[in-house]
Design a protein around this motif. Sequence first.
Motif, PDB file in Angstrom:
ATOM      1  N   ILE A 200      -5.033  14.384   3.051  1.00 40.63           N
ATOM      2  CA  ILE A 200      -5.073  14.666   4.477  1.00 40.63           C
ATOM      3  C   ILE A 200      -3.929  15.631   4.757  1.00 40.63           C
ATOM      4  O   ILE A 200      -2.763  15.296   4.559  1.00 40.63           O
ATOM      5  CB  ILE A 200      -4.988  13.368   5.320  1.00 40.63           C
ATOM      6  CG1 ILE A 200      -4.996  13.694   6.818  1.00 40.63           C
ATOM      7  CG2 ILE A 200      -3.809  12.493   4.941  1.00 40.63           C
ATOM      8  CD1 ILE A 200      -5.248  12.478   7.702  1.00 40.63           C
ATOM      9  N   ASN A 201      -4.282  16.846   5.147  1.00 43.03           N
ATOM     10  CA  ASN A 201      -3.297  17.935   5.295  1.00 43.03           C
ATOM     11  C   ASN A 201      -2.409  18.035   4.056  1.00 43.03           C
ATOM     12  O   ASN A 201      -1.182  18.110   4.144  1.00 43.03           O
ATOM     13  CB  ASN A 201      -2.453  17.734   6.553  1.00 43.03           C
ATOM     14  CG  ASN A 201      -3.230  18.069   7.818  1.00 43.03           C
ATOM     15  OD1 ASN A 201      -4.370  18.523   7.754  1.00 43.03           O
ATOM     16  ND2 ASN A 201      -2.629  17.835   8.968  1.00 43.03           N
ATOM     17  N   ASN A 202      -3.080  17.991   2.903  1.00 42.31           N
ATOM     18  CA  ASN A 202      -2.442  18.131   1.586  1.00 42.31           C
ATOM     19  C   ASN A 202      -1.526  16.971   1.206  1.00 42.31           C
ATOM     20  O   ASN A 202      -0.808  17.052   0.201  1.00 42.31           O
ATOM     21  CB  ASN A 202      -1.665  19.459   1.500  1.00 42.31           C
ATOM     22  CG  ASN A 202      -2.573  20.673   1.599  1.00 42.31           C
ATOM     23  OD1 ASN A 202      -3.653  20.707   1.006  1.00 42.31           O
ATOM     24  ND2 ASN A 202      -2.159  21.667   2.365  1.00 42.31           N
ATOM     25  N   GLN A 203      -1.540  15.895   2.000  1.00 36.55           N
ATOM     26  CA  GLN A 203      -0.810  14.684   1.614  1.00 36.55           C
ATOM     27  C   GLN A 203      -1.804  13.687   1.015  1.00 36.55           C
ATOM     28  O   GLN A 203      -2.836  13.403   1.620  1.00 36.55           O
ATOM     29  CB  GLN A 203      -0.105  14.062   2.824  1.00 36.55           C
ATOM     30  CG  GLN A 203       1.000  14.934   3.393  1.00 36.55           C
ATOM     31  CD  GLN A 203       1.837  14.196   4.409  1.00 36.55           C
ATOM     32  OE1 GLN A 203       2.524  13.221   4.091  1.00 36.55           O
ATOM     33  NE2 GLN A 203       1.789  14.647   5.648  1.00 36.55           N
TER      34      GLN A 203
ATOM     35  N   VAL B 148      -5.017  21.156  13.413  1.00 35.23           N
ATOM     36  CA  VAL B 148      -6.220  20.707  12.689  1.00 35.23           C
ATOM     37  C   VAL B 148      -5.798  19.751  11.585  1.00 35.23           C
ATOM     38  O   VAL B 148      -4.824  19.998  10.863  1.00 35.23           O
ATOM     39  CB  VAL B 148      -6.994  21.899  12.090  1.00 35.23           C
ATOM     40  CG1 VAL B 148      -8.183  21.398  11.265  1.00 35.23           C
ATOM     41  CG2 VAL B 148      -7.466  22.846  13.185  1.00 35.23           C
ATOM     42  N   ILE B 149      -6.512  18.651  11.470  1.00 40.16           N
ATOM     43  CA  ILE B 149      -6.312  17.709  10.375  1.00 40.16           C
ATOM     44  C   ILE B 149      -7.434  17.926   9.368  1.00 40.16           C
ATOM     45  O   ILE B 149      -8.616  17.802   9.710  1.00 40.16           O
ATOM     46  CB  ILE B 149      -6.312  16.256  10.876  1.00 40.16           C
ATOM     47  CG1 ILE B 149      -5.118  16.019  11.807  1.00 40.16           C
ATOM     48  CG2 ILE B 149      -6.273  15.271   9.715  1.00 40.16           C
ATOM     49  CD1 ILE B 149      -5.119  14.664  12.474  1.00 40.16           C
ATOM     50  N   SER B 150      -7.077  18.263   8.138  1.00 47.43           N
ATOM     51  CA  SER B 150      -8.067  18.557   7.105  1.00 47.43           C
ATOM     52  C   SER B 150      -8.031  17.480   6.027  1.00 47.43           C
ATOM     53  O   SER B 150      -6.951  17.116   5.545  1.00 47.43           O
ATOM     54  CB  SER B 150      -7.793  19.924   6.466  1.00 47.43           C
ATOM     55  OG  SER B 150      -7.888  20.956   7.423  1.00 47.43           O
ATOM     56  N   LEU B 151      -9.202  16.981   5.672  1.00 47.59           N
ATOM     57  CA  LEU B 151      -9.309  15.954   4.636  1.00 47.59           C
ATOM     58  C   LEU B 151     -10.291  16.387   3.564  1.00 47.59           C
ATOM     59  O   LEU B 151     -11.281  17.064   3.852  1.00 47.59           O
ATOM     60  CB  LEU B 151      -9.771  14.622   5.225  1.00 47.59           C
ATOM     61  CG  LEU B 151      -8.865  13.980   6.266  1.00 47.59           C
ATOM     62  CD1 LEU B 151      -9.399  14.240   7.656  1.00 47.59           C
ATOM     63  CD2 LEU B 151      -8.732  12.478   6.025  1.00 47.59           C
ATOM     64  N   GLN B 152     -10.006  15.950   2.344  1.00 44.91           N
ATOM     65  CA  GLN B 152     -10.884  16.257   1.219  1.00 44.91           C
ATOM     66  C   GLN B 152     -10.841  15.124   0.211  1.00 44.91           C
ATOM     67  O   GLN B 152      -9.772  14.615  -0.109  1.00 44.91           O
ATOM     68  CB  GLN B 152     -10.445  17.575   0.564  1.00 44.91           C
ATOM     69  CG  GLN B 152     -11.393  18.069  -0.510  1.00 44.91           C
ATOM     70  CD  GLN B 152     -10.961  19.427  -1.038  1.00 44.91           C
ATOM     71  OE1 GLN B 152      -9.771  19.739  -1.096  1.00 44.91           O
ATOM     72  NE2 GLN B 152     -11.924  20.241  -1.439  1.00 44.91           N
TER      73      GLN B 152
ATOM     74  N   ASN C 197      -2.046   7.936  10.234  1.00 48.44           N
ATOM     75  CA  ASN C 197      -1.774   6.788   9.382  1.00 48.44           C
ATOM     76  C   ASN C 197      -2.211   7.143   7.962  1.00 48.44           C
ATOM     77  O   ASN C 197      -3.366   7.497   7.730  1.00 48.44           O
ATOM     78  CB  ASN C 197      -2.552   5.580   9.904  1.00 48.44           C
ATOM     79  CG  ASN C 197      -2.527   4.398   8.960  1.00 48.44           C
ATOM     80  OD1 ASN C 197      -1.641   4.270   8.130  1.00 48.44           O
ATOM     81  ND2 ASN C 197      -3.520   3.525   9.078  1.00 48.44           N
ATOM     82  N   ILE C 198      -1.274   7.057   7.025  1.00 51.43           N
ATOM     83  CA  ILE C 198      -1.594   7.331   5.626  1.00 51.43           C
ATOM     84  C   ILE C 198      -1.223   6.109   4.802  1.00 51.43           C
ATOM     85  O   ILE C 198      -0.040   5.827   4.592  1.00 51.43           O
ATOM     86  CB  ILE C 198      -0.846   8.572   5.100  1.00 51.43           C
ATOM     87  CG1 ILE C 198      -1.175   9.802   5.951  1.00 51.43           C
ATOM     88  CG2 ILE C 198      -1.197   8.820   3.635  1.00 51.43           C
ATOM     89  CD1 ILE C 198      -0.448  11.054   5.512  1.00 51.43           C
ATOM     90  N   ASP C 199      -2.234   5.369   4.371  1.00 51.54           N
ATOM     91  CA  ASP C 199      -2.018   4.157   3.561  1.00 51.54           C
ATOM     92  C   ASP C 199      -0.970   3.234   4.185  1.00 51.54           C
ATOM     93  O   ASP C 199      -0.081   2.702   3.500  1.00 51.54           O
ATOM     94  CB  ASP C 199      -1.621   4.532   2.127  1.00 51.54           C
ATOM     95  CG  ASP C 199      -2.802   5.015   1.293  1.00 51.54           C
ATOM     96  OD1 ASP C 199      -3.950   4.690   1.660  1.00 51.54           O
ATOM     97  OD2 ASP C 199      -2.585   5.707   0.281  1.00 51.54           O
TER      98      ASP C 199
ATOM     99  N   ASP D 199       0.813  -1.210   0.000  1.00 50.68           N
ATOM    100  CA  ASP D 199       0.000   0.000   0.000  1.00 50.68           C
ATOM    101  C   ASP D 199       0.851   1.267   0.000  1.00 50.68           C
ATOM    102  O   ASP D 199       0.463   2.285  -0.582  1.00 50.68           O
ATOM    103  CB  ASP D 199      -0.938  -0.001   1.212  1.00 50.68           C
ATOM    104  CG  ASP D 199      -2.032  -1.049   1.086  1.00 50.68           C
ATOM    105  OD1 ASP D 199      -2.463  -1.329  -0.042  1.00 50.68           O
ATOM    106  OD2 ASP D 199      -2.471  -1.588   2.120  1.00 50.68           O
ATOM    107  N   GLY D 200       2.013   1.231   0.657  1.00 52.07           N
ATOM    108  CA  GLY D 200       2.890   2.393   0.667  1.00 52.07           C
ATOM    109  C   GLY D 200       3.413   2.728  -0.719  1.00 52.07           C
ATOM    110  O   GLY D 200       3.468   3.906  -1.116  1.00 52.07           O
ATOM    111  N   THR D 201       3.791   1.702  -1.472  1.00 53.34           N
ATOM    112  CA  THR D 201       4.267   1.901  -2.850  1.00 53.34           C
ATOM    113  C   THR D 201       3.141   2.433  -3.734  1.00 53.34           C
ATOM    114  O   THR D 201       3.347   3.340  -4.545  1.00 53.34           O
ATOM    115  CB  THR D 201       4.808   0.584  -3.434  1.00 53.34           C
ATOM    116  OG1 THR D 201       5.804   0.052  -2.557  1.00 53.34           O
ATOM    117  CG2 THR D 201       5.414   0.790  -4.810  1.00 53.34           C
ATOM    118  N   VAL D 202       1.953   1.868  -3.553  1.00 51.55           N
ATOM    119  CA  VAL D 202       0.787   2.331  -4.322  1.00 51.55           C
ATOM    120  C   VAL D 202       0.504   3.798  -4.021  1.00 51.55           C
ATOM    121  O   VAL D 202       0.180   4.591  -4.907  1.00 51.55           O
ATOM    122  CB  VAL D 202      -0.454   1.464  -4.020  1.00 51.55           C
ATOM    123  CG1 VAL D 202      -1.688   2.032  -4.716  1.00 51.55           C
ATOM    124  CG2 VAL D 202      -0.219   0.027  -4.459  1.00 51.55           C
ATOM    125  N   ASN D 203       0.647   4.183  -2.749  1.00 54.38           N
ATOM    126  CA  ASN D 203       0.431   5.577  -2.356  1.00 54.38           C
ATOM    127  C   ASN D 203       1.384   6.505  -3.093  1.00 54.38           C
ATOM    128  O   ASN D 203       0.973   7.534  -3.653  1.00 54.38           O
ATOM    129  CB  ASN D 203       0.613   5.722  -0.844  1.00 54.38           C
ATOM    130  CG  ASN D 203       0.562   7.174  -0.380  1.00 54.38           C
ATOM    131  OD1 ASN D 203       1.550   7.895  -0.453  1.00 54.38           O
ATOM    132  ND2 ASN D 203      -0.581   7.598   0.092  1.00 54.38           N
TER     133      ASN D 203
END
Length: 294
Positions: A127-130, A278-282, A266-268, A69-73
């Motif tokens: 998530i926070n532009n990541q 603040v954690i922002s998601l879109q 946690n990101i992928d 999943d990390g590579t896919v990310n």
Amino acid sequence: MSSNTTYLFIINPIAGVKKQERIVSAIEKHFQNSNCYAIYFAKDKTAVEEEIKTAVSKNIRYIIAVGGDGTVNIVSKYLANSDSILGIIPTGSGNGLAHFLMIPFKLNKNLKAIEKGTYHYIDSATINNQAFISIAGIGFDAYIAALFNQSKRRGFFTYLKFVIRAYFRYKEQEYSFIADGKSYKRKAFLISFANSNQFGYKTIISPIAKIDDGLLDICIVKRPSPLIAIFIWPMIFLKKFHKTKYLEIIQAKEIQLKNQFHSPINIDGDSIINENDVISLQIKPQSVKIIDYV
């Protein structure tokens, strides 16, 4: 990578030498007598990102992430809103997105789908532009991801060992967030933001998740006692966790969550240190093209 390259395979070397050799051999055999493909062995994250950005700028048609999943990310975030199409050959530990999308683990079947080349659109998110494509979160899952990423051992049982050991000492926290303009306060063991339905190893956090519906599933998990957790655990694999009182799911396009604890996220599958208040998601609807595997 030549001007004739149609398929670029990005291989994560953590897969191991023997597995790499088997994958390379299968690719060479499948595309024999052709110079339409190139293979890139990831040296480090920065080098991989530069290779992918170059490939996208050259309009390489298919860019295939060979890894977990990390590579896919890493691959998918540069393919968003581009002309390049994502392929996945799952060789990681959890392979959450591959399981969710029913991507074949058999190399011959996978390569046939890649060569056929038909595709469809899926959502990605930030998530926070990541960027992430499968799942992000805060709380217990991010804590476990940090422990797992630091471990030299991989695999499901290593993951399970960390979960069991940490479960007894990790406490619920109070979270406040806004989802599509509506305010919420919840006490939670973890909160996951699911584009797909699982963390990996077929641990299903959001059985109702769809990766092309333009929505993130906010999965708010309460902490059951260790005894009750024994009975709850099988329901996660049976896609029935959402039928218990320990999981609440709220769907939204945009989310802002107060992070007063400055907890990691946690990101992928990768745990990232986060010091934002603040954690922002879109959600980014229909932003990634992916090979038709089903």
